[in-house]
Design an enzyme around this catalytic site. Sequence first.
Site, short mmCIF file in Angstrom:
data_model
loop_
_atom_site.label_atom_id
_atom_site.label_comp_id
_atom_site.label_asym_id
_atom_site.label_seq_id
_atom_site.Cartn_x
_atom_site.Cartn_y
_atom_site.Cartn_z
N TYR A 71 0.93 -1.61 -0.52
CA TYR A 71 0.10 -0.49 -0.13
C TYR A 71 1.05 1.16 0.06
CZ TYR A 71 -3.29 3.60 1.64
OH TYR A 71 -4.46 4.21 1.77
N GLU B 157 1.90 5.92 -7.13
CA GLU B 157 1.04 6.93 -7.39
C GLU B 157 1.60 8.45 -7.57
OE1 GLU B 157 -2.75 6.56 -6.05
OE2 GLU B 157 -2.32 4.67 -6.52
#
Length: 362
Positions: A286, A293
């Site tokens: 995660y 991103e």
Amino acid sequence: MENQVLTPHVYWAQRHRELYLRVELSDVQNPAISITENVLHFKAQGHGAKGDNVYEFHLEFLELVKPEPIYKLTQRQVNITVQKKVSQWWERLTKQEKRPLFLAPDFDRWLDESDAEMELRAKEEERLNKLRLESEGSPETLANLRKGYLFMYNLVQFLGFSWIFVNLTVRFCILGKESFYDTFHTVADMMYFCQMLAVVETINAAIGVTSSPLLPSLIQLLGRNFILFIVIGTMEEMQNKAVVFFVFYLWSIVEIFRYPFYMLTCVDMDWKVVTWLRYTVWIPVYPLGCLAEAVSVIQSIPIFNETGRFSFTLPYPVKIKVRFSFFLQIYLIMIFLGLYINFRHLYKQRRRRYGQKKKKVT
């Protein structure tokens, strides 16, 4: 030593409305089980850790309980169910803070508070569905259709993300770093399909088809689709960058463990390995996914500035040009803020689920 009281091994678990006690005694005879003044009294003849003897124990509960315990004898143990007077979660079983030596958690039935709440909601939802379906004259058909629909949805998503994961892995093993630069053109169609299909997941949460909370599902859907369709999908310059490989690869790693867990839940199965992976893989993946991103957003800012795409000028008399990169910078901050909030929440959930077992081992 002759007058020493023998105590059996007792294991306990709870739900919001009930307490469960499992007394490790076999071949029990003449059990005397009662609750007086909020204290459970147990005494029975049976075979325990000290052989065939009379075993007994007393437990003063943390909160009030109903004085009618229900017990069931089996060949190897005594199962006792005690109803709480008030439906609530207890921080421990006994009034005394120090746990008695003969008492331990029953990990076969153990749930943390959040999981117990989900189970309670699921049971209540199942009860209401049964009442509704019975009134419609088909108590099982619609429930089975719902499970079948959810199973197929999760299966399709699992197959889609598995295809992406395997494709990227094989290409990397064959081509090495060269595979990074054409990732988008290789798997973009499948990623578009999976992410557009993920809208169904949010709709399911919104209309109550699943008991999942709406907000986390909506945040993930909007965040990923913003990266996929806007940051990467609208700019050819971004589609040839290596960061696309890492974004897609990390997304697929999370999903190839998440969707099998949901598939098993649809058929009322619990595979401990799959469950553990579901609650563990996100720990490294995660933050790495959020970092990938963020890198894609940072790399796109000069491209959006140069092309002027999605930028606009405010009307007269302001006439200020608002660059799209300004919103990208705000979104960049939101990525790391969301990382902190979600990581803290997910870690807390995992610690509640597995922390008790770790304490027992140590």
